[in-house]
Write an enzyme that holds these catalytic residues in place. Structure first.
Site, PDB file in Angstrom:
ATOM      1  CG  ASP A 329      -1.824   1.157   1.337  1.00 35.05           C
ATOM      2  OD1 ASP A 329      -2.696   1.277   0.459  1.00 35.05           O
ATOM      3  OD2 ASP A 329      -1.672   1.949   2.278  1.00 35.05           O
ATOM      4  CD  GLU A 358      -2.201   2.547  -3.513  1.00 39.05           C
ATOM      5  OE1 GLU A 358      -3.356   2.951  -3.763  1.00 39.05           O
ATOM      6  OE2 GLU A 358      -1.750   2.470  -2.364  1.00 39.05           O
TER       7      GLU A 358
END
Length: 614
Positions: A329, A358
């Site tokens: 993330d 990400e």
């Protein structure tokens, strides 16, 4: 009340604390035969640093040194574990009477050679709290700050790991090959704890989701269904209810001294500063060190003890749960030197593993900076195998919503993919139409079934690793609300009282059944198609509202035609000679009809046509 010894034996986490009540050790256990022979154990208990820990003699294991910090409640034991060390139990004693045991386990056979997810895979992204409630007894758990509240869009709805386990036959039949669950780790926060990204224990599955043992059972049972498990890890931040906020291991453990300062220390989200040769140090720090929100304090990965903690945490979960991949993330928000070391450590231990980061940008020049093999102007070297292709996602939605012209429509997709020269390995990009942080593809395409089918056909047949958000196969929709709680809608059939059930097909509309059949056909074809998993991509400039391309391997060619026109097209194939060769017949994937390639191909209005040449 059970003692810590009983709790750890039951959970099989194998860390035992004797006469040092309430002490925790992280990682909770380790393995012999690892590529790296060093291990750092973080001990946490009031005044634990005052103990002079000694390791009882154990062949092949030495206690190298003990690091103490400015907080006497922490001590870091640095061990050296030689390749000759055998599985067993380490015993640590202190002169003050403290004692604890620590387990060294045997690794699974060929653990270091595990293969990560790749371009033959489709990752099915699940918000576990919103997917299926397999165990209603853990919806609310005593001691957890937030109880179940299924009628609240931002509340906990009760989905859990057992629900995912129960859905494995459905997912296998659908054609899924990998599961990506948003973080199931403990999020003991007073509100919005369902999403999983405010972690309060990096080594514990949230008790409302299940347990560590159940998570490992999910991985094992998924593998029996031909499905791997990808863990969503957060390196950048954690939850404000974590013990670290009340008792920091070091003074510099959290960025900006652990103070959000009413938004003064919020991140700028200006990711371009990392590569910008003209960026100020102030702007770089504001991006990397800034917090997302007050409830998600930002970690300082420049602190070497924390950096080592995060590296070992990832390796521990890979070994413990037998993972086939990691999704990271908010990847670029962490310290970039740390990210280089973190990815290198994992890929050294597991050379065939896969990690996707990400980096939310539609600019491939920024995203490609992070992929392994990229030669960057500033000399930065990354070991991250994969990044998420936000450029293609944005271009695809624009292309389907715009009228066709020389600079609008399908040309947006063509140009996005043409930028692949910026990536060292475009076949290892993660491609997707939507995810848990944006409106669903069906919503973005204004509830247009035909456009949604075209979007998913492209995503499941172009280059890269495909990712699909749960419920796309039955047209889940958040029209009228951009609230994340509505984007992360309950999966039909996963909860009591729902009128429709995607698992059984009961109550689905005609359009939902149509979409489900389309997705299942594509996914199951993708699982066995050499052209889609290994083949070269050759695409052709869009013309007259049609975007076409070929995937070619030694034994198979797949032709894809995406027709945005509201009328049928008779489409000549002379321009495809370079990929057709002498082939004269193909089979259309969805209708299974034979198509003569010596004639113009019929492209129905607003449709995707997939021709398979064996």
């Amino acid at each position: 009340m059970k003692s810590l010894i009983q709790i750890f034996l039951v959970s099989a986490l194998l860390t035992t604390c004797i006469n040092v009540n309430a002490m925790t050790a992280s990682p909770q256990s380790w393995w012999v035969g690892m590529q790296t022979n060093s291990l750092q154990i973080m001990l946490h208990k009031q005044n634990v640093a005052k103990h002079q820990w000694q390791l009882m003699p154990y062949s092949g294991v030495n206690l190298h040194n003990i690091i103490k910090t400015d907080n006497p409640n922490y001590a870091f034991l640095n061990l050296e574990i030689s390749p000759s060390a055998k599985p067993g139990t380490l015993v640590f004693n202190s002169a003050a009477g403290g004692r604890f045991e620590y387990s060294l386990n045997a690794r699974k056979a060929n653990s270091s050679k595990r293969r990560g997810f790749d371009s033959s895979d489709t990752l099915y992204l699940i918000n576990p709290d919103r997917f299926a409630n397999g165990d209603s007894t853990n919806d609310s758990v005593k001691g957890m700050l937030e109880a179940a509240n299924p009628i609240e869009r931002g509340g906990r709805h009760g989905g859990d790991i057992q629900g995912v386990i129960d859905a494995l036959p459905y997912l296998q039949k659908l054609g899924v090959t990998q599961l990506w669950l948003t973080p199931p780790l403990e999020n003991n926060m007073p509100s919005y704890s369902y999403h999983g990204y405010a972690i309060t224990d990096f080594y514990k599955i949230d008790s409302r989701m299940g347990s560590n043992a159940l998570y490992r059972e999910l991985a094992a049972k998924a593998k029996q269904h031909g499905i791997g498990l990808v863990m969503d890890l957060v390196l950048n931040h954690f939850g404000s209810e974590h013990v670290w906020m009340k008792d920091k291991p070091t003074a510099d453990w959290i960025n900006f001294n652990g103070d959000f300062a009413n938004g003064k220390h919020a991140t700028s989200h200006a990711r371009q500063t990392i590569q910008d040769p003209h960026a100020s140090d102030f702007d770089k720090r504001q991006f990397s060190d800034g917090w997302f929100v007050a409830t998600m304090p930002d970690l300082n990965q420049r602190q070497p003890l924390l950096a080592n903690y995060l590296i070992q945490n990832a390796i521990w979960w890979i070994e413990y749960a037998d993972l086939s991949g990691i999704r990271v993330d908010t990847y670029s928000y962490s310290d970039k030197a740390f990210l280089a070391n973190w990815t290198k450590a994992i890929m050294t231990e597991y050379p065939q593993f896969n990690i996707v980061g990400e980096e939310w940008t539609s600019n491939p020049a920024i995203a490609s900076y992070w992929q392994a093999g990229k030669v960057n102007n500033d000399g930065y070297t990354s070991s991250l195998p994969s990044v998420m292709d936000f450029s293609l996602q944005e271009s695809l939605i624009q292309a389907l919503n715009e009228d066709e012209s020389w600079n609008t429509g399908w040309v947006k997709v063509y140009q996005s993919i043409a930028n692949d020269f910026l990536y060292p390995n475009p076949d290892n990009l993660l491609v997707f139409a939507d995810n848990h942080d944006m409106s669903r593809v069906y919503t973005q395409l204004k509830q247009d079934l035909a456009k949604t089918k075209m979007a998913m056909t492209l995503l499941l047949t172009t280059r890269g690793i495909a990712q699909m958000y749960y419920g796309t196969e039955v047209l889940l929709d958040n029209t009228g609300s951009n609230d994340h709680g509505d984007i992360r809608i309950d999966f039909p059939g996963g909860f009591k009282g729902q009128k429709s059930n995607a698992f059984t097909g009961q109550g689905l509309t005609i359009d939902q059944r149509d979409m489900l059949q389309t997705i299942s056909t594509l996914l199951n074809f993708r699982k066995q198609s050499a052209a889609l998993s290994q083949g070269k991509l050759t695409h052709f400039s869009p013309k007259d509202g049609v975007y076409s391309y070929a995937r070619t391997s030694e034994k198979q060619t797949v032709l894809v035609f995406l027709n945005k026109h509201a009328e049928m097209k008779s489409w000549p194939l002379h321009y495809m000679e370079e990929v057709l060769g002498s082939q004269i017949h193909a089979t259309e994937l969805f209708t299974q009809q034979t198509v003569n390639l010596n004639k113009a191909v019929t492209l129905p209005a607003m449709s995707a046509v997939v021709l398979v040449i064996e």
